[in-house]
Design a protein around this motif. Sequence first.
Motif, short mmCIF file in Angstrom:
data_model
loop_
_atom_site.label_atom_id
_atom_site.label_comp_id
_atom_site.label_asym_id
_atom_site.label_seq_id
_atom_site.Cartn_x
_atom_site.Cartn_y
_atom_site.Cartn_z
N GLU A 86 0.83 -1.34 -0.19
CA GLU A 86 0.23 0.08 -0.08
C GLU A 86 1.21 1.31 0.34
OE1 GLU A 86 -3.93 -1.20 2.36
OE2 GLU A 86 -2.66 -1.07 3.25
N PHE A 87 2.20 1.19 0.51
CA PHE A 87 2.70 2.68 0.62
C PHE A 87 3.65 2.65 -0.74
CE2 PHE A 87 6.84 4.02 1.71
CZ PHE A 87 6.70 5.11 2.19
N THR A 88 3.84 1.33 -1.23
CA THR A 88 4.30 1.50 -2.40
C THR A 88 2.86 2.30 -3.40
OG1 THR A 88 6.17 0.06 -2.09
CG2 THR A 88 5.43 0.30 -4.61
N GLU A 89 2.37 1.93 -3.65
CA GLU A 89 0.96 2.30 -4.29
C GLU A 89 0.34 3.97 -4.15
OE1 GLU A 89 -2.51 0.08 -4.67
OE2 GLU A 89 -2.35 -1.39 -3.48
N TYR A 93 1.30 6.94 -6.46
CA TYR A 93 0.21 7.81 -6.72
C TYR A 93 0.16 9.17 -6.60
CZ TYR A 93 -4.12 10.11 -6.07
OH TYR A 93 -5.41 11.34 -6.27
N LEU A 94 1.16 9.39 -5.50
CA LEU A 94 1.69 10.82 -5.25
C LEU A 94 2.68 10.87 -6.51
CD1 LEU A 94 2.16 10.45 -1.57
CD2 LEU A 94 0.94 11.85 -3.07
N VAL A 108 -7.76 17.66 -18.38
CA VAL A 108 -9.38 16.50 -19.10
C VAL A 108 -9.07 16.18 -17.47
CG1 VAL A 108 -9.99 15.26 -20.14
CG2 VAL A 108 -8.70 16.71 -21.36
N ARG A 109 -10.15 16.55 -16.54
CA ARG A 109 -10.42 15.29 -15.30
C ARG A 109 -10.36 14.59 -16.21
NH1 ARG A 109 -14.47 18.12 -11.22
NH2 ARG A 109 -15.08 16.75 -10.22
N ASP A 110 -10.68 13.68 -16.54
CA ASP A 110 -11.24 11.56 -16.91
C ASP A 110 -9.69 11.42 -16.95
OD1 ASP A 110 -14.34 11.90 -17.18
OD2 ASP A 110 -14.02 12.14 -19.17
N ASN A 111 -8.44 12.41 -17.18
CA ASN A 111 -7.69 11.82 -17.07
C ASN A 111 -6.49 12.19 -15.79
OD1 ASN A 111 -7.50 11.10 -20.20
ND2 ASN A 111 -7.09 13.20 -20.16
N ARG A 112 -6.99 12.14 -14.80
CA ARG A 112 -6.82 12.46 -13.55
C ARG A 112 -6.16 10.89 -12.46
NH1 ARG A 112 -11.51 15.70 -10.47
NH2 ARG A 112 -11.04 17.91 -10.56
N PRO A 113 -4.81 11.40 -12.20
CA PRO A 113 -4.49 9.94 -11.86
C PRO A 113 -5.56 9.33 -11.04
CG PRO A 113 -2.53 11.49 -12.11
CD PRO A 113 -3.81 12.54 -12.09
N LEU A 114 -5.52 7.73 -10.50
CA LEU A 114 -6.65 7.58 -9.44
C LEU A 114 -6.10 7.27 -8.28
CD1 LEU A 114 -8.36 5.32 -11.82
CD2 LEU A 114 -9.59 7.75 -11.57
N ALA A 115 -6.60 7.71 -7.36
CA ALA A 115 -6.37 7.08 -6.18
C ALA A 115 -6.64 5.64 -5.89
CB ALA A 115 -7.14 8.33 -5.33
N PRO A 116 -5.88 5.49 -5.01
CA PRO A 116 -5.75 3.32 -4.50
C PRO A 116 -7.12 3.52 -4.35
CG PRO A 116 -3.77 4.44 -4.09
CD PRO A 116 -4.26 5.53 -4.61
N VAL A 117 -8.11 2.38 -4.20
CA VAL A 117 -9.15 2.01 -3.93
C VAL A 117 -9.14 2.06 -2.41
CG1 VAL A 117 -11.14 0.61 -3.65
CG2 VAL A 117 -10.17 0.95 -6.03
N TRP A 118 -8.26 1.47 -1.99
CA TRP A 118 -8.12 1.10 -0.43
C TRP A 118 -7.62 2.91 0.83
CZ3 TRP A 118 -3.79 3.80 1.43
CH2 TRP A 118 -2.94 3.70 0.53
N VAL A 119 -7.79 3.45 -0.31
CA VAL A 119 -7.63 4.65 0.61
C VAL A 119 -8.22 5.35 1.15
CG1 VAL A 119 -6.35 7.72 -0.05
CG2 VAL A 119 -5.49 5.94 -0.62
N SER A 120 -9.52 5.19 0.78
CA SER A 120 -11.05 5.42 1.30
C SER A 120 -11.27 5.14 3.08
CB SER A 120 -12.04 5.23 0.51
OG SER A 120 -12.31 3.85 -0.18
N LYS A 121 -10.38 3.40 3.22
CA LYS A 121 -10.45 3.27 4.52
C LYS A 121 -10.07 3.71 5.19
CE LYS A 121 -7.70 -0.99 4.42
NZ LYS A 121 -6.76 -1.99 4.48
N TYR A 122 -9.00 4.69 4.87
CA TYR A 122 -8.73 5.59 5.87
C TYR A 122 -9.14 7.34 5.88
CZ TYR A 122 -4.74 2.30 6.11
OH TYR A 122 -4.65 0.79 6.24
N GLY A 123 -10.05 7.03 5.81
CA GLY A 123 -11.16 8.21 5.81
C GLY A 123 -10.83 9.71 4.48
N VAL A 124 -9.60 8.94 4.19
CA VAL A 124 -9.92 10.22 3.34
C VAL A 124 -10.87 9.99 1.73
CG1 VAL A 124 -7.33 10.80 1.95
CG2 VAL A 124 -7.02 9.42 4.21
#
Length: 124
Positions: A86-89, A93-94, A108-124
């Motif tokens: 996860e740290f590597t992901e 991402y950063l 273009v907004r659709d080309n934004r980098p995507l955050a790892p899915v698991w980030v949301s479990k930390y309330g972010v």
Amino acid sequence: MYKLTNNAEVVIRVDDGAIVPRGHRFWDDYEAWLLSGGTPMPADTMSLESTERAWRDAEILRVKWLGERHQDEILLKGKTTLFDSEFTELLTYLQALRNWPQSTGFPVRDNRPLAPVWVSKYGV
């Protein structure tokens, strides 16, 4: 005279710079001014590039604490919250966020980098 904002529920009274939200006592004056033929000044618009850079900067601030905490936990020789993968992901991402303005898909907004899915479990 009034000036529109990017929020349809808020205008700016140009004479004194007063911010007038819908429901404020000055909103009735604004509506009367419109009915008498007044035309508000357009809202200031940020360029698409500026908007996307602002999103990118906010996104970096939103998630970087996870990496900082992980590094602190390692230095303290404690249990880490993130798995190494996860740290590597997160670092990947950063880096994608930092590089995005130079990429061919920017702004273009659709080309934004995507955050790892698991980030949301930390309330972010």
